[in-house]
Scaffold this active site. Structure first.
Site, PDB file in Angstrom:
ATOM      1  N   TRP A   1       0.814  -1.221   0.000  1.00  0.00           N
ATOM      2  CA  TRP A   1       0.000   0.000   0.000  1.00  0.00           C
ATOM      3  C   TRP A   1       0.849   1.275   0.000  1.00  0.00           C
ATOM      4  O   TRP A   1       0.320   2.350  -0.235  1.00  0.00           O
ATOM      5  CB  TRP A   1      -0.906   0.013   1.258  1.00  0.00           C
ATOM      6  N   ASN A   2       2.147   1.184   0.304  1.00  0.00           N
ATOM      7  CA  ASN A   2       2.880   2.438   0.528  1.00  0.00           C
ATOM      8  C   ASN A   2       3.251   3.176  -0.758  1.00  0.00           C
ATOM      9  O   ASN A   2       3.444   4.383  -0.747  1.00  0.00           O
ATOM     10  CB  ASN A   2       4.101   2.229   1.444  1.00  0.00           C
TER      11      ASN A   2
ATOM     12  N   LYS B   1      -2.130  -8.164  -7.808  1.00  0.00           N
ATOM     13  CA  LYS B   1      -2.958  -8.006  -6.612  1.00  0.00           C
ATOM     14  C   LYS B   1      -2.395  -6.866  -5.785  1.00  0.00           C
ATOM     15  O   LYS B   1      -1.359  -7.010  -5.137  1.00  0.00           O
ATOM     16  CB  LYS B   1      -2.966  -9.277  -5.752  1.00  0.00           C
ATOM     17  N   PRO B   2      -3.058  -5.699  -5.794  1.00  0.00           N
ATOM     18  CA  PRO B   2      -2.604  -4.605  -4.939  1.00  0.00           C
ATOM     19  C   PRO B   2      -3.049  -4.854  -3.500  1.00  0.00           C
ATOM     20  O   PRO B   2      -3.852  -5.757  -3.248  1.00  0.00           O
ATOM     21  CB  PRO B   2      -3.330  -3.389  -5.516  1.00  0.00           C
TER      22      PRO B   2
ATOM     23  N   GLY C   1       6.830  -6.262  -0.409  1.00  0.00           N
ATOM     24  CA  GLY C   1       6.114  -6.186   0.860  1.00  0.00           C
ATOM     25  C   GLY C   1       7.045  -6.585   1.995  1.00  0.00           C
ATOM     26  O   GLY C   1       8.265  -6.487   1.874  1.00  0.00           O
ATOM     27  N   SER C   2       6.450  -7.069   3.066  1.00  0.00           N
ATOM     28  CA  SER C   2       7.249  -7.362   4.255  1.00  0.00           C
ATOM     29  C   SER C   2       8.048  -8.658   4.089  1.00  0.00           C
ATOM     30  O   SER C   2       7.651  -9.555   3.327  1.00  0.00           O
ATOM     31  CB  SER C   2       6.317  -7.501   5.464  1.00  0.00           C
TER      32      SER C   2
ATOM     33  N   GLU D   1      11.122  -8.068  -3.146  1.00  0.00           N
ATOM     34  CA  GLU D   1      11.518  -6.728  -2.683  1.00  0.00           C
ATOM     35  C   GLU D   1      10.927  -6.583  -1.284  1.00  0.00           C
ATOM     36  O   GLU D   1       9.739  -6.304  -1.140  1.00  0.00           O
ATOM     37  CB  GLU D   1      10.955  -5.644  -3.615  1.00  0.00           C
ATOM     38  N   LEU D   2      11.762  -6.792  -0.269  1.00  0.00           N
ATOM     39  CA  LEU D   2      11.205  -6.928   1.083  1.00  0.00           C
ATOM     40  C   LEU D   2      11.579  -5.748   1.981  1.00  0.00           C
ATOM     41  O   LEU D   2      11.914  -4.676   1.504  1.00  0.00           O
ATOM     42  CB  LEU D   2      11.662  -8.270   1.666  1.00  0.00           C
TER      43      LEU D   2
ATOM     44  N   CYS E   1      10.261   1.523   2.395  1.00  0.00           N
ATOM     45  CA  CYS E   1      11.226   0.473   2.727  1.00  0.00           C
ATOM     46  C   CYS E   1      12.652   1.012   2.780  1.00  0.00           C
ATOM     47  O   CYS E   1      13.524   0.390   3.373  1.00  0.00           O
ATOM     48  CB  CYS E   1      11.135  -0.639   1.689  1.00  0.00           C
TER      49      CYS E   1
ATOM     50  N   GLU F   1      12.030  -2.639  11.672  1.00  0.00           N
ATOM     51  CA  GLU F   1      11.689  -1.614  10.688  1.00  0.00           C
ATOM     52  C   GLU F   1      10.661  -0.698  11.355  1.00  0.00           C
ATOM     53  O   GLU F   1       9.586  -1.155  11.752  1.00  0.00           O
ATOM     54  CB  GLU F   1      11.092  -2.324   9.469  1.00  0.00           C
TER      55      GLU F   1
HETATM   56  P1  NAP Z   1       2.738  -6.850   3.599  1.00  0.00           P
HETATM   57  O1  NAP Z   1       1.854  -6.959   4.757  1.00  0.00           O
HETATM   58  O2  NAP Z   1       3.789  -7.870   3.396  1.00  0.00           O
HETATM   59  O3  NAP Z   1       1.777  -6.782   2.323  1.00  0.00           O
HETATM   60  C1  NAP Z   1       2.271  -6.665   1.015  1.00  0.00           C
HETATM   61  C2  NAP Z   1       1.281  -7.284   0.056  1.00  0.00           C
HETATM   62  O4  NAP Z   1       1.153  -8.669   0.346  1.00  0.00           O
HETATM   63  C3  NAP Z   1      -0.120  -6.700   0.151  1.00  0.00           C
HETATM   64  O5  NAP Z   1      -0.729  -6.717  -1.117  1.00  0.00           O
HETATM   65  C4  NAP Z   1      -0.817  -7.697   1.071  1.00  0.00           C
HETATM   66  O6  NAP Z   1      -2.214  -7.698   0.907  1.00  0.00           O
HETATM   67  C5  NAP Z   1      -0.216  -8.986   0.579  1.00  0.00           C
HETATM   68  N1  NAP Z   1      -0.267 -10.091   1.523  1.00  0.00           N
HETATM   69  C6  NAP Z   1      -0.313 -10.073   2.868  1.00  0.00           C
HETATM   70  N2  NAP Z   1      -0.323 -11.344   3.363  1.00  0.00           N
HETATM   71  C7  NAP Z   1      -0.288 -12.168   2.285  1.00  0.00           C
HETATM   72  C8  NAP Z   1      -0.271 -13.586   2.115  1.00  0.00           C
HETATM   73  N3  NAP Z   1      -0.275 -14.421   3.169  1.00  0.00           N
HETATM   74  N4  NAP Z   1      -0.241 -14.090   0.876  1.00  0.00           N
HETATM   75  C9  NAP Z   1      -0.228 -13.279  -0.206  1.00  0.00           C
HETATM   76  N5  NAP Z   1      -0.237 -11.921  -0.113  1.00  0.00           N
HETATM   77  C10 NAP Z   1      -0.257 -11.383   1.117  1.00  0.00           C
HETATM   78  O7  NAP Z   1       3.500  -5.459   3.570  1.00  0.00           O
HETATM   79  P2  NAP Z   1       2.867  -4.006   3.728  1.00  0.00           P
HETATM   80  O8  NAP Z   1       2.609  -3.752   5.147  1.00  0.00           O
HETATM   81  O9  NAP Z   1       1.768  -3.818   2.765  1.00  0.00           O
HETATM   82  O10 NAP Z   1       4.069  -3.114   3.190  1.00  0.00           O
HETATM   83  C11 NAP Z   1       5.105  -2.721   3.993  1.00  0.00           C
HETATM   84  C12 NAP Z   1       6.312  -3.611   3.816  1.00  0.00           C
HETATM   85  O11 NAP Z   1       6.696  -3.636   2.460  1.00  0.00           O
HETATM   86  C13 NAP Z   1       7.509  -3.096   4.574  1.00  0.00           C
HETATM   87  O12 NAP Z   1       8.193  -4.146   5.171  1.00  0.00           O
HETATM   88  C14 NAP Z   1       8.345  -2.447   3.482  1.00  0.00           C
HETATM   89  O13 NAP Z   1       9.711  -2.342   3.796  1.00  0.00           O
HETATM   90  C15 NAP Z   1       8.086  -3.360   2.344  1.00  0.00           C
HETATM   91  N6  NAP Z   1       8.362  -2.687   1.067  1.00  0.00           N
HETATM   92  C16 NAP Z   1       9.469  -3.078   0.368  1.00  0.00           C
HETATM   93  C17 NAP Z   1       9.783  -2.420  -0.810  1.00  0.00           C
HETATM   94  C18 NAP Z   1      10.993  -2.813  -1.605  1.00  0.00           C
HETATM   95  O14 NAP Z   1      11.100  -2.380  -2.755  1.00  0.00           O
HETATM   96  N7  NAP Z   1      11.904  -3.597  -1.081  1.00  0.00           N
HETATM   97  C19 NAP Z   1       8.970  -1.392  -1.277  1.00  0.00           C
HETATM   98  C20 NAP Z   1       7.841  -1.027  -0.532  1.00  0.00           C
HETATM   99  C21 NAP Z   1       7.553  -1.706   0.644  1.00  0.00           C
HETATM  100  P3  NAP Z   1      -3.162  -6.853   1.911  1.00  0.00           P
HETATM  101  O15 NAP Z   1      -2.503  -5.518   2.091  1.00  0.00           O
HETATM  102  O16 NAP Z   1      -4.441  -6.789   1.181  1.00  0.00           O
HETATM  103  O17 NAP Z   1      -3.200  -7.640   3.179  1.00  0.00           O
END
Ligand code: NAP
Length: 486
Positions: free
Chosen positions: A156-157, A180-181, A234-235, A256-257, A290, A388
């Site tokens: 979402w960020n 899937k956003p 994502g995370s 990309e975590l 991130c 983080e």
């Molecule tokens: P997140 O909780 O890991 O969610 C990311 C995506 O994964 C969302 O679309 C989420 O859907 C989905 N998701 C969650 N649980 C899932 C599962 N069990 N199976 C499949 N998909 C699943 O991360 P966030 O809180 O949205 O984003 C923040 C994190 O992203 C931070 O750790 C940040 O550092 C990291 N990030 C990394 C980068 C990079 O380029 N390295 C860039 C941006 C962000 P829902 O939101 O609908 O639950």
């Protein structure tokens, strides 16, 4: 929502070139984080819709991969033009669902568009090799081919740019995609799909669906054999789940975590520049990126001067509704996010941290507005050192020697971005080489651009997005050995 181009406000899933509702017309609400109001109801898709989208993408792949590179490039360029022509509306949608200030949202749309432009050009440069053969009658040639159907899961960020950074190289390479956003920010994704539709991508080449049950969509994407590649941002926690799920079908994956970026200021640094860099890298998107600096290290001689200037500059930032003029820091994404930084603050305070500025929610505005915060008297035993933060909190650690700060900076499972400020050239090389990170900002706090490879090492993941390397993740190398040529 008042838009110049109302067609951009879409709430259904985009599958096989059509806007479709979820099974039983199920929807979920999308909120404005500033005031909690419901701005739309989005289609609540699950496993079945995901499977349909994958089927459509698989069918479309058969013809899309055969398009000439220049034909794919022309459609990508049209998409790029349409994104830029609609920047104001796209930014408004983004700020409404995500909260970041409008100026930042416009910056993200342009940044996102720059990947589409870059990869529209790179589409034409997918070269193979000829390799000197190992026997006199043999000739060796390599070609690169599209991986196939790509599934992309984005956070979402950066509701716009995290999509284009994956989808543009995938499409340029000849792959088709299902995206899937995050359920928190589906509208920016749908608006991109609407513009892709207008740009003329054939049906099934791009598919986007949202849903409140991310695990079930993710499971289908990982388990379905038709998907040949999963690209996730994502995370680290979720990345690990997806990696395990992809093992059964041995998919190609990019991850990309999360990050835990150090930001180091050496004694010989230009302190004012370092403060500017720290402000830019710390408070962008209310600290929710991130690559936000997470742990700031200032060397002993300049520690006091740096921290007091950082606190002064932090106090000057205006916090409020991202849609209002002059706002620097918008609301955090949701209550869970702000509760998490409050927990880190409690831990830091209990272990002796001192607050130079901030340290609280802001009265009289959104309950998700948190004041830019600078902490001193911090040490590695605090949770804020290893986790983080993902919020507007800047802990400043004091260090004495170069060796000490390198050890501290590398003392984390993460390895995404890092930054440092200093002037000595020999030291700059040594530090840049010693830091275990995928990206190093030297005398700058801003490193993101489509022309450079974005990505991490260690538990921050693998794969690179953007740059001449960004296509590699969506291509397979095929080697042909030609015999009997005597
Ligand atoms: P997140 O909780 O890991 O969610 C990311 C995506 O994964 C969302 O679309 C989420 O859907 C989905 N998701 C969650 N649980 C899932 C599962 N069990 N199976 C499949 N998909 C699943 O991360 P966030 O809180 O949205 O984003 C923040 C994190 O992203 C931070 O750790 C940040 O550092 C990291 N990030 C990394 C980068 C990079 O380029 N390295 C860039 C941006 C962000 P829902 O939101 O609908 O639950």
């Amino acid at each position: 929502m008042n838009l110049n181009n109302p067609s951009l406000l879409k709430t259904s899933a985009y599958i096989n070139g059509a806007w479709v509702e979820a099974k039983d017309n199920k929807t979920f609400p999308v909120h404005n984080p500033f005031d909690g109001s419901v701005i739309a109801h989005a289609a609540d898709c699950g496993k079945d819709e995901t499977s349909k989208a994958i089927e459509a993408a698989e069918k479309a792949f058969l013809s899309w991969k055969k398009f000439t590179a220049s034909k794919r490039s022309r459609i990508l360029k049209k998409w790029h033009q349409l994104i830029l022509a609609n920047v104001d509306d796209l930014a408004k949608i983004l700020t409404l669902e995500q909260g970041k200030p409008l100026a930042e949202a416009k910056g993200e749309i342009k940044y996102g568009a720059s990947f589409v432009e870059w990869f529209a050009e790179e589409a034409k440069r997918v070269y193979g090799d000829t390799i000197p053969g190992h026997m006199s009658d043999k000739r060796i040639v390599t070609i690169k081919q599209a991986v196939g159907v790509v599934a992309a899961i984005t956070p979402w960020n950066f509701p716009n740019a995290m999509i284009t950074r994956k989808v543009a190289p995938a499409l340029a390479a000849g792959c088709t995609v299902i995206i899937k956003p995050s359920e928190l920010t589906p509208l920016s994704a749908f608006a991109l799909a609407e513009l892709a539709d207008q740009a003329g991508f054939p049906h099934g080449v791009i598919n986007i669906l949202s849903g409140s049950d991310a695990p079930s969509i993710g499971e289908e994407m990982c388990a379905n054999k038709k998907v040949r590649k999963l690209s996730f941002t994502g995370s680290t926690r979720v990345g690990k789940i997806l990696l395990k799920q992809c093992a059964d079908t041995v998919k190609k994956v990019s991850m990309e975590l999360g990050g835990n970026a150090p930001f180091i200021v050496f004694n010989d640094a230009d302190i004012d520049e370092a403060v500017k860099g720290a402000i830019a890298s710390k408070y962008r998107n209310a600290g929710q990126t991130c690559i936000c600096s997470n742990r700031i290290f200032a060397q002993a001689e300049i520690y006091d001067a740096f921290t007091s200037k950082l606190a002064e500059a932090s106090k000057e930032l205006s916090v409020g509704n991202g849609l209002d003029e002059g706002i620097h820091v918008g609301p955090m994404i949701e209550e869970k996010a702000i509760a998490s930084i409050e927990n880190l603050m409690e831990d830091a305070k209990a272990k002796g941290a001192e607050i130079l500025t901030g340290g609280h929610r802001i009265e009289g505005t959104s309950k998700l507005n948190y004041a830019p915060t600078v902490l001193t008297k911090v040490h590695p035993e605090m949770k804020i050192f290893s986790q983080e933060i993902f919020g507007p909190i800047a802990p400043v650690f004091k260090f004495e020697t170069l060796e000490e700060v390198i050890n501290l900076a590398n003392d984390t499972e993460y390895g995404l971005a890092c930054y440092f400020y200093g002037k000595d050239y020999a030291m700059i090389w040594k530090v840049a080489e010693a830091l275990e990170y995928g990206m190093v900002g030297i005398n700058t706090g801003m490193i993101s651009t489509a022309v450079a490879p974005f990505g991490g090492v260690k538990e921050s993941g693998f794969g690179r997005e953007g740059s001449k390397y960004g296509m590699d993740d969506y291509l397979e190398i095929k080697y042909m050995c030609w015999g009997g040529i005597d």
